[in-house]
Design a protein around this motif. Structure first.
Motif, PDB file in Angstrom:
ATOM      1  N   GLU A  96       0.919  -1.406  -0.047  1.00  0.00           N
ATOM      2  CA  GLU A  96      -0.018  -0.102   0.038  1.00  0.00           C
ATOM      3  C   GLU A  96       0.977   1.389  -0.005  1.00  0.00           C
ATOM      4  OE1 GLU A  96      -3.265  -2.328   2.678  1.00  0.00           O
ATOM      5  OE2 GLU A  96      -2.508  -0.590   3.706  1.00  0.00           O
ATOM      6  N   ARG A  97       1.933   1.278   0.664  1.00  0.00           N
ATOM      7  CA  ARG A  97       2.789   2.330   0.880  1.00  0.00           C
ATOM      8  C   ARG A  97       3.983   2.170  -0.121  1.00  0.00           C
ATOM      9  NH1 ARG A  97       3.013   4.076   7.385  1.00  0.00           N
ATOM     10  NH2 ARG A  97       4.344   5.581   6.157  1.00  0.00           N
ATOM     11  N   ALA A  98       3.952   1.540  -0.949  1.00  0.00           N
ATOM     12  CA  ALA A  98       5.042   1.138  -2.119  1.00  0.00           C
ATOM     13  C   ALA A  98       5.738   2.193  -2.626  1.00  0.00           C
ATOM     14  CB  ALA A  98       4.915   0.248  -3.025  1.00  0.00           C
ATOM     15  N   ARG A  99       4.912   3.083  -3.099  1.00  0.00           N
ATOM     16  CA  ARG A  99       5.512   4.456  -3.876  1.00  0.00           C
ATOM     17  C   ARG A  99       6.263   5.293  -2.835  1.00  0.00           C
ATOM     18  NH1 ARG A  99       4.408   6.021  -9.041  1.00  0.00           N
ATOM     19  NH2 ARG A  99       4.422   3.626  -9.343  1.00  0.00           N
ATOM     20  N   GLU A 100       5.600   5.496  -1.661  1.00  0.00           N
ATOM     21  CA  GLU A 100       6.100   6.341  -0.653  1.00  0.00           C
ATOM     22  C   GLU A 100       7.578   5.699  -0.341  1.00  0.00           C
ATOM     23  OE1 GLU A 100       4.076   6.245   3.116  1.00  0.00           O
ATOM     24  OE2 GLU A 100       5.345   7.205   3.915  1.00  0.00           O
ATOM     25  N   LEU A 101       7.555   4.431  -0.022  1.00  0.00           N
ATOM     26  CA  LEU A 101       8.786   3.734   0.333  1.00  0.00           C
ATOM     27  C   LEU A 101       9.938   3.994  -0.802  1.00  0.00           C
ATOM     28  CD1 LEU A 101       7.293   0.396   2.017  1.00  0.00           C
ATOM     29  CD2 LEU A 101       8.402   2.403   3.089  1.00  0.00           C
ATOM     30  N   ALA A 102       9.480   3.754  -1.733  1.00  0.00           N
ATOM     31  CA  ALA A 102      10.533   3.672  -2.987  1.00  0.00           C
ATOM     32  C   ALA A 102      11.144   5.263  -3.124  1.00  0.00           C
ATOM     33  CB  ALA A 102       9.704   3.543  -4.477  1.00  0.00           C
ATOM     34  N   VAL A 103      10.319   6.248  -3.065  1.00  0.00           N
ATOM     35  CA  VAL A 103      10.712   7.594  -3.218  1.00  0.00           C
ATOM     36  C   VAL A 103      11.999   7.985  -1.978  1.00  0.00           C
ATOM     37  CG1 VAL A 103      10.105  10.146  -2.960  1.00  0.00           C
ATOM     38  CG2 VAL A 103       8.728   8.501  -4.421  1.00  0.00           C
ATOM     39  N   ALA A 104      11.318   7.378  -0.747  1.00  0.00           N
ATOM     40  CA  ALA A 104      12.140   7.620   0.190  1.00  0.00           C
ATOM     41  C   ALA A 104      13.358   6.889   0.156  1.00  0.00           C
ATOM     42  CB  ALA A 104      11.555   7.234   1.801  1.00  0.00           C
ATOM     43  N   GLU A 105      13.355   5.819  -0.354  1.00  0.00           N
ATOM     44  CA  GLU A 105      14.811   5.193  -0.418  1.00  0.00           C
ATOM     45  C   GLU A 105      15.417   5.773  -1.579  1.00  0.00           C
ATOM     46  OE1 GLU A 105      15.900   3.014   1.335  1.00  0.00           O
ATOM     47  OE2 GLU A 105      15.576   1.022   0.720  1.00  0.00           O
ATOM     48  N   SER A 106      15.058   6.202  -2.623  1.00  0.00           N
ATOM     49  CA  SER A 106      15.983   6.915  -3.775  1.00  0.00           C
ATOM     50  C   SER A 106      16.541   8.155  -3.099  1.00  0.00           C
ATOM     51  CB  SER A 106      15.047   7.137  -4.854  1.00  0.00           C
ATOM     52  OG  SER A 106      15.106   5.942  -5.707  1.00  0.00           O
ATOM     53  N   ILE A 113      15.168   5.673  -8.972  1.00  0.00           N
ATOM     54  CA  ILE A 113      13.575   5.533  -8.651  1.00  0.00           C
ATOM     55  C   ILE A 113      13.239   4.004  -9.225  1.00  0.00           C
ATOM     56  CG2 ILE A 113      12.716   6.902 -10.335  1.00  0.00           C
ATOM     57  CD1 ILE A 113      11.175   6.336  -7.009  1.00  0.00           C
ATOM     58  N   LYS A 114      13.739   3.832 -10.608  1.00  0.00           N
ATOM     59  CA  LYS A 114      13.120   2.656 -11.380  1.00  0.00           C
ATOM     60  C   LYS A 114      13.670   1.574 -10.838  1.00  0.00           C
ATOM     61  CE  LYS A 114      16.764   1.884 -14.970  1.00  0.00           C
ATOM     62  NZ  LYS A 114      16.914   1.856 -16.215  1.00  0.00           N
ATOM     63  N   GLU A 115      14.776   1.582 -10.016  1.00  0.00           N
ATOM     64  CA  GLU A 115      15.166   0.373  -9.205  1.00  0.00           C
ATOM     65  C   GLU A 115      14.612   0.327  -7.793  1.00  0.00           C
ATOM     66  OE1 GLU A 115      19.539   0.285  -9.040  1.00  0.00           O
ATOM     67  OE2 GLU A 115      19.733   0.392 -11.227  1.00  0.00           O
ATOM     68  N   ARG A 319      21.857   6.775 -18.699  1.00  0.00           N
ATOM     69  CA  ARG A 319      21.736   8.134 -18.384  1.00  0.00           C
ATOM     70  C   ARG A 319      22.054   8.325 -16.622  1.00  0.00           C
ATOM     71  NH1 ARG A 319      18.409  11.207 -21.250  1.00  0.00           N
ATOM     72  NH2 ARG A 319      17.324  12.173 -19.499  1.00  0.00           N
ATOM     73  N   MET A 320      22.846   9.077 -16.436  1.00  0.00           N
ATOM     74  CA  MET A 320      23.106   9.328 -14.864  1.00  0.00           C
ATOM     75  C   MET A 320      22.420  10.607 -14.430  1.00  0.00           C
ATOM     76  SD  MET A 320      26.874   9.044 -13.104  1.00  0.00           S
ATOM     77  CE  MET A 320      27.722  10.711 -13.123  1.00  0.00           C
ATOM     78  N   GLY A 321      22.035  10.527 -13.246  1.00  0.00           N
ATOM     79  CA  GLY A 321      21.543  12.009 -12.586  1.00  0.00           C
ATOM     80  C   GLY A 321      20.544  11.840 -11.477  1.00  0.00           C
ATOM     81  N   ASP A 322      19.682  12.720 -11.508  1.00  0.00           N
ATOM     82  CA  ASP A 322      18.621  12.725 -10.406  1.00  0.00           C
ATOM     83  C   ASP A 322      17.863  11.343 -10.076  1.00  0.00           C
ATOM     84  OD1 ASP A 322      16.553  13.190  -8.549  1.00  0.00           O
ATOM     85  OD2 ASP A 322      15.390  14.400  -9.913  1.00  0.00           O
ATOM     86  N   PRO A 323      18.058  10.738  -8.996  1.00  0.00           N
ATOM     87  CA  PRO A 323      17.640   9.391  -8.645  1.00  0.00           C
ATOM     88  C   PRO A 323      16.111   9.459  -8.780  1.00  0.00           C
ATOM     89  CG  PRO A 323      19.205  10.002  -6.859  1.00  0.00           C
ATOM     90  CD  PRO A 323      19.131  11.369  -7.860  1.00  0.00           C
ATOM     91  N   LEU A 324      15.413  10.503  -8.574  1.00  0.00           N
ATOM     92  CA  LEU A 324      13.926  10.642  -8.561  1.00  0.00           C
ATOM     93  C   LEU A 324      13.333  10.561 -10.163  1.00  0.00           C
ATOM     94  CD1 LEU A 324      12.912  12.562  -5.629  1.00  0.00           C
ATOM     95  CD2 LEU A 324      12.823   9.982  -5.814  1.00  0.00           C
ATOM     96  N   ASP A 325      14.319  10.849 -10.895  1.00  0.00           N
ATOM     97  CA  ASP A 325      13.977  10.819 -12.320  1.00  0.00           C
ATOM     98  C   ASP A 325      13.535   9.583 -12.876  1.00  0.00           C
ATOM     99  OD1 ASP A 325      13.891  10.995 -15.222  1.00  0.00           O
ATOM    100  OD2 ASP A 325      14.684  12.965 -14.915  1.00  0.00           O
ATOM    101  N   LYS A 326      12.427   9.284 -13.698  1.00  0.00           N
ATOM    102  CA  LYS A 326      12.023   7.994 -14.013  1.00  0.00           C
ATOM    103  C   LYS A 326      13.113   7.451 -15.145  1.00  0.00           C
ATOM    104  CE  LYS A 326       7.453   9.101 -12.695  1.00  0.00           C
ATOM    105  NZ  LYS A 326       6.390   9.915 -13.221  1.00  0.00           N
ATOM    106  N   ASN A 327      13.770   8.270 -15.754  1.00  0.00           N
ATOM    107  CA  ASN A 327      14.586   7.917 -16.984  1.00  0.00           C
ATOM    108  C   ASN A 327      16.065   7.657 -16.484  1.00  0.00           C
ATOM    109  OD1 ASN A 327      12.533   7.759 -18.683  1.00  0.00           O
ATOM    110  ND2 ASN A 327      12.739  10.205 -19.000  1.00  0.00           N
ATOM    111  N   THR A 328      16.319   8.001 -15.275  1.00  0.00           N
ATOM    112  CA  THR A 328      17.747   7.682 -14.740  1.00  0.00           C
ATOM    113  C   THR A 328      18.139   6.275 -14.592  1.00  0.00           C
ATOM    114  OG1 THR A 328      17.504   9.828 -13.436  1.00  0.00           O
ATOM    115  CG2 THR A 328      19.157   8.135 -12.690  1.00  0.00           C
ATOM    116  N   ASP A 329      19.163   6.078 -15.159  1.00  0.00           N
ATOM    117  CA  ASP A 329      19.628   4.457 -15.114  1.00  0.00           C
ATOM    118  C   ASP A 329      20.873   4.454 -13.920  1.00  0.00           C
ATOM    119  OD1 ASP A 329      18.438   3.338 -17.422  1.00  0.00           O
ATOM    120  OD2 ASP A 329      19.719   5.022 -18.351  1.00  0.00           O
ATOM    121  N   ILE A 330      21.435   5.554 -13.613  1.00  0.00           N
ATOM    122  CA  ILE A 330      22.912   5.414 -12.819  1.00  0.00           C
ATOM    123  C   ILE A 330      22.394   6.871 -11.720  1.00  0.00           C
ATOM    124  CG2 ILE A 330      25.297   5.692 -12.372  1.00  0.00           C
ATOM    125  CD1 ILE A 330      24.688   3.314 -14.020  1.00  0.00           C
TER     126      ILE A 330
END
Lengths: 479, 288
Positions: A96-106, A113-115, A319-330
């Motif tokens: 239920e709180r998956a998205r929140e946890l993912a954002v906090a983790e990143s 964020i994709k990871e 693509r390296m950069g903002d961890p919260l960007d959905k297109n970021t690889d690194i």
């Protein structure tokens, strides 16, 4: 705008509501720590995220006492079915709180964020769901009828998969009937503290899960505490050695998941397209902050040039950069300290004669970053072929025969994981037999599942996490 | 007519399939409980221990790579050969432990039966301890236990009842999965251990799979505990030594450890699994 350029697509931070400061979670409530508080920062921006309490010896003592009380009075008296229901609740709350946890983790860790969204957090829920079902089936865990819990488990986890490592530790411990005191890594405490809220929402009895934050000293106090019956640690081999010495002569049962220097073996008959993706995933997943990372690429000599060329092409598109960007690889390197270590080992690699190549990427101004890097023509005695870098650095070595590949792969004090790439099934089976490593991926890499035992040979530690084997690590034979 | 003059045996070490004296040239007296001389046993040195580890490492890939059926037959063969030498072992136990004929015979029989029990496990423990894992993805995933490597053992050091049985109770389970062994025998009663090595040498056990050191466990065990090419340490018989220090030394290379326990360890699957590593292999399934 070339076809590789994308508009920014950041995940919203609004879903995470952080408090300005966090205490310790002991006996079901938040209490102050008596050590010096510290800040946790975003490694991508160096922005301060929250102030975190430090548990001193006294606080650790309180946490262990709370876990003991909860074990004696509540948790050990509960039926397995009821323990399982609590774990199922936790699994659902995580979903239920998956998205929140993912954002906090990143935010806290720096991983893309994709990871965190597609790997870490789904595996956290899966881990609790899997072990929830074990709680009332302990007779089938392999220790005979009526196995017993150990008591209080002290669990110390690393910063590379903060919430996932928490799940690997807490889920089997609770299913087996233990209570826990867990210490998250000092650079990534946030998701463990959010997990404490989930524990409250699940209405878990007070003291069954206790979270104490702090640096190495807190972990040491916890591992040394005489009231602890089980020590589970994931982290460096150096710290693992110290823990093994600390518990020598005690009754404490120990599981150690330590470092690795995995060989990823590519034969000339491998499906090269998949192998390239697998090599990239093997070492650049999570910025290479992975104990089982495929950090030594062993490639058969006749395809060496092709593999290295195509790897470089592929890395150029990352693509390296903002961890919260959905297109970021690194994403970002987790800390300045780790960045310094990666830089210094890479410099040594260069000095020792290996050919260095780094992907051309723009390094953001703030935060800690290291471009994906390949060292070619690395010799087996080179420092970067022997020491765990724990960063996005790949060492390339070559071989001619399967026997040479096996000898080179096993030529390390570690033995956590390995990869094999070939289209020939019989070769996979023969090579897998000879590799001295606890997890072997054939034509894939870095796959994890709660039903699949994970852990090392040799100096990569002992004990397994995941599956029935992981459950057995928290049980002793009944009378 | 006078009694025939007997031919006493020279008791030596067993390393790599050969029976050398200690490189140090040292021996110590083995005596009966009443103090009568029985033999001069080799007093193994640090160098002997290292030689034994080298031999055990060299023998590892062959023994671990043998089929489980083959290992089972070799271990069973040991029991067969022991059976034919029951009288010799009983005599040695009577003299060395001061046991009665009945007690000595019972110990030998128990030791033989224990070999048979463990021999039968070689091709079964993998099925019992392994697993097929239902991972959420297109993979065939299985876990199997494999041998840990070189196991150093301090055999039980008991005043009575263990000089052969204690040795078998610690050595046999380590061999089941394919480990190779360096064992420090019962210091006071080492005759059974050397005679057992002679049995192993004539039972199709490849040289180096079991290496037997006689002498002082307190002197040799620290070198084995700290040796980087030893993967596991069985301290079953080390209760009277500074065993916590041995465990601390073993932690430097993260050896697997079995802590001391009094008496003769009882037979168990757990003793076999204590010297195994679980290997999990993920095989990709193609998409059809």
């Amino acid at each position: 705008m070339s076809f590789l350029e994308y508009a920014p697509a950041p995940e919203s931070r609004a879903i995470v509501k952080l408090r300005p400061s966090y205490g310790l979670f002991i006996d079901g409530s938040w209490v102050d720590g008596h050590g010096e508080p510290f800040s946790t920062i975003s490694p991508a921006s160096e922005e301060r995220l929250a102030e975190i309490a430090t548990a001193d010896e006294h606080d650790v003592d309180l946490a262990v006492a709370a876990a003991r009380r909860a074990y004696d009075r509540t948790w050990s008296r509960l039926s397995g079915a009821d323990r399982g229901k609590y774990l199922f609740r936790i699994a659902r709350l995580v979903q239920e709180r998956a998205r929140e946890l993912a954002v906090a983790e990143s935010l806290d860790n720096g991983k893309p964020i994709k990871e965190s969204r597609d790997v870490d957090v789904p595996l956290v829920a899966a881990w609790f769901f899997y072990y929830a079902g074990w709680a009332d089936k302990l007779d089938y865990a392999g220790l005979g009828a009526n196995p017993r819990a150990l008591g209080v488990a002290a669990q110390v986890i690393p910063w590379n998969f903060p919430l996932m490592m928490l799940a690997w530790k807490i889920a089997p411990a609770l299913a087996a009937g233990n209570t826990v005191v867990l210490k998250p890594a000092e650079t990534t405490p946030l998701t463990a503290l959010l997990f404490a809220e989930i524990v409250q929402q699940a209405d878990l009895p007070a003291g069954v899960v206790n979270i104490v934050t702090g640096a190495g000293g807190t972990g040491q106090a916890l591992v040394r505490h005489p009231g602890v019956d089980k020590v589970a640690f994931t982290g460096s081999t150096a710290v693992g050695r110290e823990i093994a010495k600390t518990v020598a002569g005690t009754h404490k049962k120990v599981t150690l998941e330590l470092g690795g220097k995995a060989a990823n073996i590519v034969f000339d008959d491998a499906p090269i397209d998949q192998a390239i993706e697998g090599i990239v995933n093997g070492i650049f997943f999570n910025q290479g902050h992975v104990c089982c990372a495929g950090s030594r690429l062993l490639v058969q000599e006749n395809v060496h040039a092709e593999v290295v060329d195509r790897l470089k092409q592929r890395l150029t598109t990352l693509r390296m950069g903002d961890p919260l960007d959905k297109n970021t690889d690194i994403g970002a390197i987790n800390s300045r300290e780790q960045l310094d270590r990666i830089r210094s080992l890479s410099d040594i690699g260069e000095q020792e004669g290996a050919e260095r190549w780094s992907a051309p990427c723009e390094i953001p101004e703030n935060g800690f970053w290291f471009a994906p890097t390949i060292f070619d023509n690395v010799s087996t005695s080179s420092t970067i072929a022997r020491e765990e870098v724990f960063g996005p650095v790949l060492s390339v070595l070559t071989f001619r025969t399967p026997a040479e590949a096996i000898a080179k792969a096993n030529n390390t004090p570690y033995g956590l994981s390995a990869g094999i790439w070939t289209d020939k099934g019989s070769k996979i089976l023969a090579v897998a037999d000879k590799l001295r490593a606890g997890v072997i991926w054939a034509n894939t890499f870095n796959r994890f599942d709660p039903s699949s035992p994970f852990g090392g040979y040799k100096e990569s530690g002992y004990g397994r996490e995941g599956g029935r084997h992981g459950l057995a690590g928290y049980l002793k034979a009944g009378n | 007519m006078a009694d025939r003059l007997s031919i006493p045996k020279t008791y030596k070490l067993a390393i790599g399939g050969a029976f050398p004296r200690s490189e140090s040239g040292r021996t110590y007296e083995v005596v009966t409980p009443k103090g009568a001389f029985l033999a001069n046993a080799a007093l193994a040195s640090r160098k002997d221990a290292r030689d034994a580890v080298v031999a055990a490492r060299a023998a590892f890939s062959g023994w671990a790579g043998a089929t489980a059926y083959n290992r089972g037959q070799v271990l069973y063969r040991i029991a067969e050969v022991l059976e034919g030498r029951r009288a010799q072992f009983a005599d040695e136990i009577r003299a060395s432990e001061g046991a009665t004929a009945l007690q000595a015979a019972a110990q030998v029989d128990a030791a033989i039966d224990l070999w048979v029990w463990y021999a039968g496990w070689t091709d079964k423990f993998t099925q019992v301890a392994g697993s097929g894992n239902p991972v959420a993805g297109p993979y065939f995933n299985l876990s199997v236990p494999e041998p840990t490597g070189v196991v150093a053992i301090v055999a039980p050091q008991e005043p009575k009842g263990a000089s052969l049985l204690g040795l078998v109770a610690t050595v046999a389970p380590a061999l089941v999965a394919g480990n190779t062994v360096v064992v420090v025998a019962d210091r006071a009663h080492p005759l059974s251990a050397i005679s057992l090595a002679e049995v192993l040498a004539t039972s199709d056990v490849p040289g180096g799979v079991v290496n037997v050191l006689t002498g002082s466990p307190a002197e040799i065990a620290p070198w084995l505990a700290a040796h980087a090419d030893v993967n596991a340490l069985d301290l079953s018989g080390a209760g009277a030594l500074d065993w916590v220090d041995l465990e601390i030394a073993a932690a430097d290379t993260l050896k697997r450890i079995v802590s001391p326990e009094p008496g003769v360890p009882s037979r168990s699957l757990q003793r076999i699994l204590a010297f195994t590593e679980t290997k999990t292999v993920w095989h990709t399934k193609s998409l059809l």
